[in-house]
Write a protein that holds these residues in place. Sequence first.
Motif, PDB file in Angstrom:
ATOM      1  N   SER A 325     -53.405 -16.900 -11.260  1.00 28.08           N
ATOM      2  CA  SER A 325     -54.503 -16.027 -11.690  1.00 28.08           C
ATOM      3  C   SER A 325     -54.838 -15.036 -10.585  1.00 28.08           C
ATOM      4  CB  SER A 325     -55.737 -16.863 -12.034  1.00 28.08           C
ATOM      5  OG  SER A 325     -56.855 -16.037 -12.286  1.00 28.08           O
ATOM      6  N   THR A 327     -57.927 -13.633 -10.230  1.00 27.75           N
ATOM      7  CA  THR A 327     -59.324 -13.705  -9.793  1.00 27.75           C
ATOM      8  C   THR A 327     -59.909 -15.111  -9.757  1.00 27.75           C
ATOM      9  OG1 THR A 327     -60.006 -13.276 -12.084  1.00 27.75           O
ATOM     10  CG2 THR A 327     -59.817 -11.371 -10.620  1.00 27.75           C
ATOM     11  N   LYS A 328     -59.139 -16.122 -10.184  1.00 26.95           N
ATOM     12  CA  LYS A 328     -59.652 -17.505 -10.133  1.00 26.95           C
ATOM     13  C   LYS A 328     -59.129 -18.188  -8.871  1.00 26.95           C
ATOM     14  CE  LYS A 328     -61.640 -19.330 -13.021  1.00 26.95           C
ATOM     15  NZ  LYS A 328     -63.089 -19.441 -13.244  1.00 26.95           N
ATOM     16  N   ARG A 329     -60.052 -18.853  -8.147  1.00 27.44           N
ATOM     17  CA  ARG A 329     -59.670 -19.598  -6.948  1.00 27.44           C
ATOM     18  C   ARG A 329     -59.322 -21.022  -7.374  1.00 27.44           C
ATOM     19  NH1 ARG A 329     -61.322 -18.134  -1.618  1.00 27.44           N
ATOM     20  NH2 ARG A 329     -62.030 -15.967  -1.502  1.00 27.44           N
ATOM     21  N   LEU A 330     -58.006 -21.292  -7.615  1.00 26.49           N
ATOM     22  CA  LEU A 330     -57.549 -22.599  -8.084  1.00 26.49           C
ATOM     23  C   LEU A 330     -57.143 -23.469  -6.912  1.00 26.49           C
ATOM     24  CD1 LEU A 330     -55.325 -21.429 -11.095  1.00 26.49           C
ATOM     25  CD2 LEU A 330     -57.698 -22.217 -11.180  1.00 26.49           C
ATOM     26  N   GLU A 335     -55.483 -27.536 -12.989  1.00 24.52           N
ATOM     27  CA  GLU A 335     -56.786 -27.100 -13.484  1.00 24.52           C
ATOM     28  C   GLU A 335     -56.650 -26.199 -14.705  1.00 24.52           C
ATOM     29  OE1 GLU A 335     -58.987 -25.323 -10.333  1.00 24.52           O
ATOM     30  OE2 GLU A 335     -58.728 -27.020  -8.967  1.00 24.52           O
ATOM     31  N   VAL A 336     -55.487 -25.565 -14.850  1.00 28.78           N
ATOM     32  CA  VAL A 336     -55.265 -24.676 -16.001  1.00 28.78           C
ATOM     33  C   VAL A 336     -53.957 -24.965 -16.729  1.00 28.78           C
ATOM     34  CG1 VAL A 336     -56.664 -22.788 -15.099  1.00 28.78           C
ATOM     35  CG2 VAL A 336     -54.254 -22.946 -14.460  1.00 28.78           C
ATOM     36  N   LYS A 362     -49.715 -14.202 -13.054  1.00 31.43           N
ATOM     37  CA  LYS A 362     -50.730 -13.159 -12.960  1.00 31.43           C
ATOM     38  C   LYS A 362     -50.119 -11.763 -12.944  1.00 31.43           C
ATOM     39  CE  LYS A 362     -51.237 -13.002  -7.893  1.00 31.43           C
ATOM     40  NZ  LYS A 362     -52.162 -13.304  -6.768  1.00 31.43           N
ATOM     41  N   SER A 397     -68.060 -20.101  -9.291  1.00 29.51           N
ATOM     42  CA  SER A 397     -67.591 -19.339 -10.452  1.00 29.51           C
ATOM     43  C   SER A 397     -68.763 -18.548 -11.004  1.00 29.51           C
ATOM     44  CB  SER A 397     -67.027 -20.275 -11.519  1.00 29.51           C
ATOM     45  OG  SER A 397     -66.674 -19.560 -12.678  1.00 29.51           O
ATOM     46  N   GLU A 401     -63.738 -15.284 -15.620  1.00 27.33           N
ATOM     47  CA  GLU A 401     -62.566 -14.650 -15.022  1.00 27.33           C
ATOM     48  C   GLU A 401     -62.654 -14.492 -13.513  1.00 27.33           C
ATOM     49  OE1 GLU A 401     -62.123 -10.698 -16.442  1.00 27.33           O
ATOM     50  OE2 GLU A 401     -64.076 -10.018 -15.690  1.00 27.33           O
ATOM     51  N   ASP A 403     -64.045 -15.915  -9.598  1.00 25.23           N
ATOM     52  CA  ASP A 403     -64.640 -16.850  -8.641  1.00 25.23           C
ATOM     53  C   ASP A 403     -64.875 -16.107  -7.329  1.00 25.23           C
ATOM     54  OD1 ASP A 403     -64.370 -18.831 -10.511  1.00 25.23           O
ATOM     55  OD2 ASP A 403     -62.501 -19.627  -9.659  1.00 25.23           O
TER      56      ASP A 403
END
Length: 497
Positions: A325, A327-330, A335-336, A362, A397, A401, A403
Amino acid sequence: MNENNPIASQVEQNTNLEAQSQTVDVQASNEQQTQEQVQVTSEQTAPIEQQVSGEQQLVDEASQAVSGGSQVVSQTESAQSETVLSQPQQETALQREQRRNKRARLMQAFAEVKAAFQENKPIEVNVYARVRGGLRVFYKEAPLFLPASHFHLRHSPTDEELMEVVGKNLLVMVHEIQEYDEGSMAVIVSRKKLLEEEFWNNLKVGQIVEGKVSSVASFGVFIDIGGAEGLIHISRIAPYRIDNLKEHFKIGDTLKAVIIEVDKENKRIGLSRKELIDASTWPATEEKYGVGTKHTGIVRRIVDFGAFVELEPMVEGLLRTSEISWTKRLRRPNEVLKVGDKIEVVVTAFNAEKKTISLSMKRLQENPWPTLHEKYPLHSIYEGKVIQVVAQGCVVSISPELDGFLPRSKMKKILKGNKIPLKQGDKIKVYISEIVPEEESVILGLVEEEEENPRQENPKRQPNPKTYETKPLSSGISIMDMLSDQEKENLLKSLKK
């Protein structure tokens, strides 16, 4: 018999001969079956015609020599009697003999069949016809029945397979005998046992076999290799990992495999496909998997730093967590993502020498960072949810979209020593402090209560205006009396402040 009249005497004798002939014929017909009766009836006609001809001859002879009539009659009577009696008796005896011989052969054949059954020995039969439910076969003179379910190792052979053997000889085992009171016998034969023995005796470790997939389980694939099933365990399917067999195989597929184990006692066959796949040759090519090419893959394994995605058998690519992703801090890809997910990816690196492919999810989308500030302006406030707490701060978050990171330096007023008084799931109000597109990072600040709503002064802590009293001088004149009205007003205002 009238001795004075030879002609009358001859007629009387002929009549007696006819009666005797009819008596003999009736006795023969009672001993024979309906078919033989018809044959005997037709045969009776010839002696009667011979009798009529003989009568005419006797009349002629009597007119020539009466004295010799008696001798002629006596000879004629003997010859006619022998003709009428001996011919039916000879044919009936022949037919009886044939019938007795046929029955004897039949009983002998059944006796041999029964002996083979008791000694558990095979017999050779000839297939006579295709009948309902199976085949009519003969062992010598004995009719037997071979059910379709006992024709092959497979339960239900095709009609074409059954018709192909009509007129041919087969080796069978006596499966069942049923005897009846009248002496008849019903016999069922089978090929299954002989075929099973032949099948298992011919199986050898290392032999390559081919069959159709009969079932697919979570632990392996079963294939029919000619009447018996063999198992290809999931660990022996391929030199690469396969997690979900049903995504690769279906019932009816034709597969080749190598026999690695034969357990005749327990009727088990172990198979493997690994040996038939050349693992040394990597099927991936730069032409197909060059940088920028897009593919659909299946997530096969998930590790802390990313996910391995199968692009085709023996070809996997690594999707790192940071490439999932924009923009997501995984923290972790699970988690997805989960094993078995079908995802779209793009190749970011290809190395034929190391047999490695790097993937990204991404980069299938446009990079939002250059224009992110337009959607998330600086100092805009959001209600966020804490998704991770680390020593340096918190990951928060602020939308599905996006974090952001709330550092310790932005939480000084709520820190309790060195401990951050927040936990995962807490909801807090934050503001956009800084956006760094080069690092794909959003820095957040903690909205304090006084910043969101300016703190109201506590009335208890506000100073009350003081009232100053003037005391008269001893002379009766005060200082206030010495000031003008404007000076008095200014002084009072300064005291109130």
